[in-house]
Motif scaffolding. Sequence first.
Motif, PDB file in Angstrom:
ATOM      1  N   LEU A 125       0.775  -1.237   0.000  1.00 25.63           N
ATOM      2  CA  LEU A 125       0.000   0.000   0.000  1.00 25.63           C
ATOM      3  C   LEU A 125       0.810   1.293   0.000  1.00 25.63           C
ATOM      4  CD1 LEU A 125      -2.942  -1.109   2.274  1.00 25.63           C
ATOM      5  CD2 LEU A 125      -2.909  -0.871  -0.199  1.00 25.63           C
ATOM      6  N   PRO A 126       1.932   1.390   0.698  1.00 22.08           N
ATOM      7  CA  PRO A 126       2.645   2.679   0.719  1.00 22.08           C
ATOM      8  C   PRO A 126       2.995   3.229  -0.661  1.00 22.08           C
ATOM      9  CG  PRO A 126       3.491   1.278   2.442  1.00 22.08           C
ATOM     10  CD  PRO A 126       2.545   0.434   1.602  1.00 22.08           C
ATOM     11  N   GLN A 127       3.220   2.377  -1.623  1.00 21.13           N
ATOM     12  CA  GLN A 127       3.577   2.859  -2.961  1.00 21.13           C
ATOM     13  C   GLN A 127       2.431   3.628  -3.628  1.00 21.13           C
ATOM     14  OE1 GLN A 127       4.191  -0.270  -5.900  1.00 21.13           O
ATOM     15  NE2 GLN A 127       2.801  -1.610  -4.778  1.00 21.13           N
ATOM     16  N   PHE A 128       1.215   3.476  -3.118  1.00 21.47           N
ATOM     17  CA  PHE A 128       0.064   4.152  -3.713  1.00 21.47           C
ATOM     18  C   PHE A 128      -0.320   5.447  -3.005  1.00 21.47           C
ATOM     19  CE2 PHE A 128      -0.429  -0.383  -4.683  1.00 21.47           C
ATOM     20  CZ  PHE A 128      -0.401  -0.304  -6.066  1.00 21.47           C
ATOM     21  N   PHE A 129       0.406   5.798  -1.958  1.00 24.26           N
ATOM     22  CA  PHE A 129       0.108   7.008  -1.197  1.00 24.26           C
ATOM     23  C   PHE A 129       1.063   8.119  -1.588  1.00 24.26           C
ATOM     24  CE2 PHE A 129      -2.517   4.307   1.222  1.00 24.26           C
ATOM     25  CZ  PHE A 129      -3.352   5.113   1.968  1.00 24.26           C
ATOM     26  N   ASP A 130       0.499   9.199  -2.104  1.00 27.14           N
ATOM     27  CA  ASP A 130       1.273  10.405  -2.396  1.00 27.14           C
ATOM     28  C   ASP A 130       0.970  11.393  -1.279  1.00 27.14           C
ATOM     29  OD1 ASP A 130       2.484  12.697  -3.275  1.00 27.14           O
ATOM     30  OD2 ASP A 130       1.330  12.856  -5.123  1.00 27.14           O
ATOM     31  N   LEU A 131       1.880  11.512  -0.344  1.00 28.83           N
ATOM     32  CA  LEU A 131       1.656  12.365   0.810  1.00 28.83           C
ATOM     33  C   LEU A 131       2.039  13.813   0.562  1.00 28.83           C
ATOM     34  CD1 LEU A 131       2.866   9.959   3.632  1.00 28.83           C
ATOM     35  CD2 LEU A 131       0.539  10.393   2.846  1.00 28.83           C
ATOM     36  N   SER A 132       2.484  14.155  -0.640  1.00 27.09           N
ATOM     37  CA  SER A 132       2.953  15.517  -0.897  1.00 27.09           C
ATOM     38  C   SER A 132       1.828  16.546  -0.718  1.00 27.09           C
ATOM     39  CB  SER A 132       3.574  15.627  -2.280  1.00 27.09           C
ATOM     40  OG  SER A 132       2.617  15.326  -3.285  1.00 27.09           O
ATOM     41  N   ILE A 133       0.618  16.228  -1.133  1.00 23.95           N
ATOM     42  CA  ILE A 133      -0.496  17.164  -0.966  1.00 23.95           C
ATOM     43  C   ILE A 133      -0.790  17.355   0.519  1.00 23.95           C
ATOM     44  CG2 ILE A 133      -2.955  17.554  -1.397  1.00 23.95           C
ATOM     45  CD1 ILE A 133      -2.548  15.977  -4.033  1.00 23.95           C
ATOM     46  N   TYR A 134      -0.872  16.270   1.236  1.00 23.12           N
ATOM     47  CA  TYR A 134      -1.111  16.336   2.678  1.00 23.12           C
ATOM     48  C   TYR A 134      -0.019  17.141   3.372  1.00 23.12           C
ATOM     49  CZ  TYR A 134      -0.916  14.753   7.513  1.00 23.12           C
ATOM     50  OH  TYR A 134      -0.819  14.707   8.885  1.00 23.12           O
ATOM     51  N   GLN A 135       1.221  16.844   3.060  1.00 22.38           N
ATOM     52  CA  GLN A 135       2.339  17.526   3.705  1.00 22.38           C
ATOM     53  C   GLN A 135       2.371  19.013   3.374  1.00 22.38           C
ATOM     54  OE1 GLN A 135       5.363  14.909   2.243  1.00 22.38           O
ATOM     55  NE2 GLN A 135       5.267  13.590   4.035  1.00 22.38           N
ATOM     56  N   SER A 136       1.828  19.401   2.223  1.00 22.85           N
ATOM     57  CA  SER A 136       1.843  20.811   1.841  1.00 22.85           C
ATOM     58  C   SER A 136       0.836  21.644   2.642  1.00 22.85           C
ATOM     59  CB  SER A 136       1.564  20.968   0.345  1.00 22.85           C
ATOM     60  OG  SER A 136       0.204  20.670   0.057  1.00 22.85           O
TER      61      SER A 136
END
Length: 81
Positions: free
Chosen positions: A66-77
């Motif tokens: 699952l981690p490969q499908f999570f793009d946390l860049s939006i959340y982190q921004s």
Amino acid sequence: MQNDISASKEALGNAIAAWTGLPPQVAKAVADDMTLEQSLTVDQVQRQAREFHRLGVLTRDVSAELPQFFDLSIYQSVVRR
């Protein structure tokens, strides 16, 4: 509504059963291992995948993938620091 459902594991289990069609006993087991929040973390989704596999909802445990499908860049921004 979210606050009402989050008020107890029983209410959360009933909501899960109603929304997913899972048998009540399976929905309660799912509710026992999760919380209802505005967003899901990778860890929460991994724990849910493991539990769904253990309960027979998923035919194999996909939690490690699952981690490969999570793009946390939006959340982190948008997270306040």
